[in-house]
Design a protein around this motif. Structure first.
Motif: not given
Length: 200
Positions: A25, A58-59, A62, A109, A113, A152, A154
């Motif tokens: 992230y 970002e996710g 992931y 971020l 998280l 974001s 997450t």
């Protein structure tokens, strides 16, 4: 059965989850923040910056690393959330320098998280105690997503834990969709509260 001794494993599960998630992230989010501020024109920067938390880039990385089957769900949630919020008036100005963009995004971020990693740790430790009932798993996932959310992208973190430890694809997808819905509602409420009041 629930065992109080499981509580001792929570910090370890949280640390391992954060260890997996934070590099992904932070590296992606900070790189994107610098690129946005450096390369985009003023109008494009304004639009992109105010949608940075609903795009979920970002996710997506992931999930690509840890649970690719959930990628279409996060793509769908991100597109819908960004489309809705793009129509809302925002009075937030983008950062003036790449350094400011870096600082702002790092702070966002880092906070973003924490709760999803805690939620994922709880799922990993206590999921075996949840009865194998799909409706119950969906209900818990929806309640958790509304309570905790996940901006974001997450929401991908607890959704991976759910997919692996607590019910599979459907409850995991419900978490992502519920978190996106929560983000849209809270953002709309916040932006409306920031609108200037016209004197009568």
């Amino acid at each position: 059965m629930f065992d109080l001794r499981d509580l001792y494993a929570l910090p370890i599960a949280f640390s391992l989850t954060l260890w997996d998630a934070a590099p992904v992230y932070l590296s992606v989010g900070l790189a994107l923040a610098i690129l946005m501020r450096t390369l985009l024109t003023a109008q494009a920067l304004h639009t992109t910056w105010r949608l940075r938390e609903t795009m979920g880039i970002e996710g997506l990385l992931y999930l690509a690393l840890f649970r690719p089957s959930l990628l279409p769900v996060l793509v769908f949630a991100s597109i819908v959330a960004s489309t809705i919020l793009a129509r809302q008036v925002s009075h937030i100005s983008p950062p003036s320098t790449p350094g400011a963009a870096l600082r702002i995004r790092f702070g966002e971020l880092s906070l973003a998280l924490l709760l999803p990693c805690i939620a994922a740790a709880v799922v990993k430790i206590f999921a075996p105690d949840i009865p194998e009932n799909l409706m119950l798993q969906i209900t818990l996932a929806l309640a958790g997503s509304i309570l905790i959310g996940g901006w974001s992208g997450t929401s991908a973190i607890p959704s991976v834990a759910i997919a692996v430890h607590a019910g599979g694809f459907i409850p995991a997808a419900v978490w992502i969709l519920g978190a996106a819905g929560r983000k849209v509602v809270t953002d709309i409420r916040y932006r409306r509260s920031q609108r200037p009041v016209t004197p009568i």
